[in-house]
Design an enzyme around this catalytic site. Structure first.
Site, PDB file in Angstrom:
ATOM      1  N   ASP A 159      15.306  17.905  -0.110  1.00 40.25           N
ATOM      2  CA  ASP A 159      15.990  18.448  -1.176  1.00 40.25           C
ATOM      3  C   ASP A 159      16.695  17.287  -2.127  1.00 40.25           C
ATOM      4  O   ASP A 159      16.584  17.108  -3.356  1.00 40.25           O
ATOM      5  CB  ASP A 159      17.188  19.400  -0.635  1.00 40.25           C
ATOM      6  CG  ASP A 159      16.658  20.567  -0.581  1.00 40.25           C
ATOM      7  OD1 ASP A 159      15.756  21.175  -0.958  1.00 40.25           O
ATOM      8  OD2 ASP A 159      17.621  21.434   0.086  1.00 40.25           O
ATOM      9  N   ASP A 194       8.540  18.984  -7.181  1.00 39.51           N
ATOM     10  CA  ASP A 194       8.762  20.065  -5.890  1.00 39.51           C
ATOM     11  C   ASP A 194       7.776  19.758  -4.948  1.00 39.51           C
ATOM     12  O   ASP A 194       6.540  19.637  -4.815  1.00 39.51           O
ATOM     13  CB  ASP A 194       8.150  21.517  -6.774  1.00 39.51           C
ATOM     14  CG  ASP A 194       8.714  22.438  -5.584  1.00 39.51           C
ATOM     15  OD1 ASP A 194       8.870  22.280  -4.206  1.00 39.51           O
ATOM     16  OD2 ASP A 194       8.235  23.638  -5.810  1.00 39.51           O
ATOM     17  N   HIS A 252       1.142  -1.162   0.039  1.00 39.51           N
ATOM     18  CA  HIS A 252       0.006  -0.216   0.146  1.00 39.51           C
ATOM     19  C   HIS A 252       0.889   1.208   0.071  1.00 39.51           C
ATOM     20  O   HIS A 252       1.976   1.324   0.777  1.00 39.51           O
ATOM     21  CB  HIS A 252      -0.899   0.172   1.221  1.00 39.51           C
ATOM     22  CG  HIS A 252      -1.983  -0.787   1.423  1.00 39.51           C
ATOM     23  ND1 HIS A 252      -1.818  -2.263   1.503  1.00 39.51           N
ATOM     24  CD2 HIS A 252      -3.291  -0.537   1.310  1.00 39.51           C
ATOM     25  CE1 HIS A 252      -3.257  -2.704   1.511  1.00 39.51           C
ATOM     26  NE2 HIS A 252      -4.198  -1.758   1.512  1.00 39.51           N
ATOM     27  N   GLU A 289      13.814  15.527  -4.058  1.00 34.97           N
ATOM     28  CA  GLU A 289      13.336  16.245  -5.252  1.00 34.97           C
ATOM     29  C   GLU A 289      14.463  16.382  -6.327  1.00 34.97           C
ATOM     30  O   GLU A 289      13.889  16.272  -7.420  1.00 34.97           O
ATOM     31  CB  GLU A 289      13.120  17.815  -4.753  1.00 34.97           C
ATOM     32  CG  GLU A 289      12.090  18.111  -3.633  1.00 34.97           C
ATOM     33  CD  GLU A 289      11.990  19.493  -3.208  1.00 34.97           C
ATOM     34  OE1 GLU A 289      12.841  20.500  -3.491  1.00 34.97           O
ATOM     35  OE2 GLU A 289      10.894  19.907  -3.111  1.00 34.97           O
ATOM     36  N   GLU A 319      13.779  21.877   3.807  1.00 33.20           N
ATOM     37  CA  GLU A 319      13.914  20.760   2.698  1.00 33.20           C
ATOM     38  C   GLU A 319      15.481  20.350   2.714  1.00 33.20           C
ATOM     39  O   GLU A 319      15.787  19.611   2.203  1.00 33.20           O
ATOM     40  CB  GLU A 319      13.529  21.167   1.377  1.00 33.20           C
ATOM     41  CG  GLU A 319      12.165  21.275   1.553  1.00 33.20           C
ATOM     42  CD  GLU A 319      11.408  21.788   0.091  1.00 33.20           C
ATOM     43  OE1 GLU A 319      12.315  21.987  -1.093  1.00 33.20           O
ATOM     44  OE2 GLU A 319      10.056  21.508  -0.115  1.00 33.20           O
ATOM     45  N   GLN A 368      10.294  26.593   3.148  1.00 38.60           N
ATOM     46  CA  GLN A 368      10.502  25.445   2.131  1.00 38.60           C
ATOM     47  C   GLN A 368      12.203  25.120   2.185  1.00 38.60           C
ATOM     48  O   GLN A 368      12.538  24.206   2.323  1.00 38.60           O
ATOM     49  CB  GLN A 368       9.953  25.463   0.748  1.00 38.60           C
ATOM     50  CG  GLN A 368       9.185  24.547   0.420  1.00 38.60           C
ATOM     51  CD  GLN A 368       8.570  24.675  -1.117  1.00 38.60           C
ATOM     52  OE1 GLN A 368       8.977  24.119  -1.824  1.00 38.60           O
ATOM     53  NE2 GLN A 368       7.655  25.937  -1.217  1.00 38.60           N
TER      54      GLN A 368
END
Ligand code: MN
Ligand code: MN
Length: 283
Positions: free
Chosen positions: A251, A260, A121, A254, A274, A270
């Site tokens: 980061d 993003d 899941h 990403e 991040e 952010q």
């Protein structure tokens, strides 16, 4: 007078200490069910069948970006608070998602059979126990990925259980989970795809948790000190059960995915959040 003053000082100190302690605790607000994409749409997914590699699928229980040719989500995002939790039993009704665009291959309950990978899941069954319908929605195959059994049953189960302990302590959590890469190692060895090539086995499985005291207006409440937990794990049966050893920065996720994440959070916040790697408790 002396005794009275002492009492007054004691009383004032008690009030001050009580206030100080109260401020450390989550605000005792009622838990609510909030929007699954309140912190952003990581890949700019849209509900347009022409976007077959980044197709937005919105459900009451979770929201996801689906990849037709991988036969899995790119990511699934869901809100978790105690408002989602109840007494509904695990339904175990794995089934195809017939809300996918017409003509798209629908992964079935038996598509992973004999592959050595679990039907893992994204949004867990135990996060959706408020009603039978909520729990049943987590068994749609559009919420699954081929997950190495040890990753699913140990590493991931431990992280999911820890998340619900936070929720049971007055927090709400935004969860974003996804996978990337091609090829993993399950209990029957390495595979790049299964189900005749209709399902891609990912190489890495990641998750981001944003932990807030219960409340509303959540994106605006995220600050540079909000706890954010990001993990990036191998889809390999040799994985450690200790999810804490796979912590990374948002980061880094990403950079690995091109998404993003947390895009609805103020840019300055952010940037600060991040770059960090969580070092908080893991159980
Ligand atoms: Mn909220
Ligand atoms: Mn971001």
């Amino acid at each position: 007078m002396f005794r009275v003053d002492n009492c007054r000082v004691g009383l004032l100190l008690s009030i001050a200490l009580l206030s100080a302690c109260t401020e450390q605790e989550p605000t005792p607000l009622a838990a609510t069910r909030d929007g699954h994409l309140a912190l952003g749409n990581p890949s700019g997914a849209v509900a347009d069948a022409a976007q077959y590699g980044n197709y937005l699928l919105v459900k009451p229980q979770y929201t996801l970006s689906y990849h037709r040719d991988r036969g899995t989500p790119n990511w699934v995002s869901w809100h978790l608070s105690s408002a989602w939790l109840g007494a509904a039993a695990r339904q175990d009704d794995f089934r195809p998602d017939n809300t996918l665009p017409a003509g798209w291959y629908q992964v079935s309950s038996s598509s992973y059979s004999g592959s050595g990978f679990d039907r893992g899941h994204h949004c867990p069954s135990a996060d959706r126990t408020g009603s039978v319908a909520d729990n049943s929605a987590t068994f749609l195959m559009s919420n699954m990925l081929p997950q190495a059994p040890r990753n699913n049953q140990q590493t991931w189960a431990n992280l999911e259980n820890y998340t619900r302990t936070l929720v049971n302590s007055g927090y709400e959590v935004y969860v974003i989970m996804g996978s990337y890469g091609k090829g993993g190692t399950g209990s029957a060895g390495y595979a790049a795809t299964l189900n005749g090539g209709k399902v891609t086995v990912p190489t890495r499985i990641w998750k981001v948790l944003v932990v807030l005291p219960n409340g509303t207006g959540d994106a605006a409440r995220v600050t540079s000190s909000t706890r954010v937990i990001a993990v990036d794990t191998p889809n390999d049966n040799g994985v450690s059960p200790n999810w804490g050893s796979y912590r990374t920065s948002v980061d880094a996720l990403e950079a690995a995915t091109g998404y993003d994440l947390l895009s609805a959070v103020a840019p300055g916040v952010q940037a600060s959040l991040e770059a960090k790697i969580d070092n908080g408790p893991t159980q």
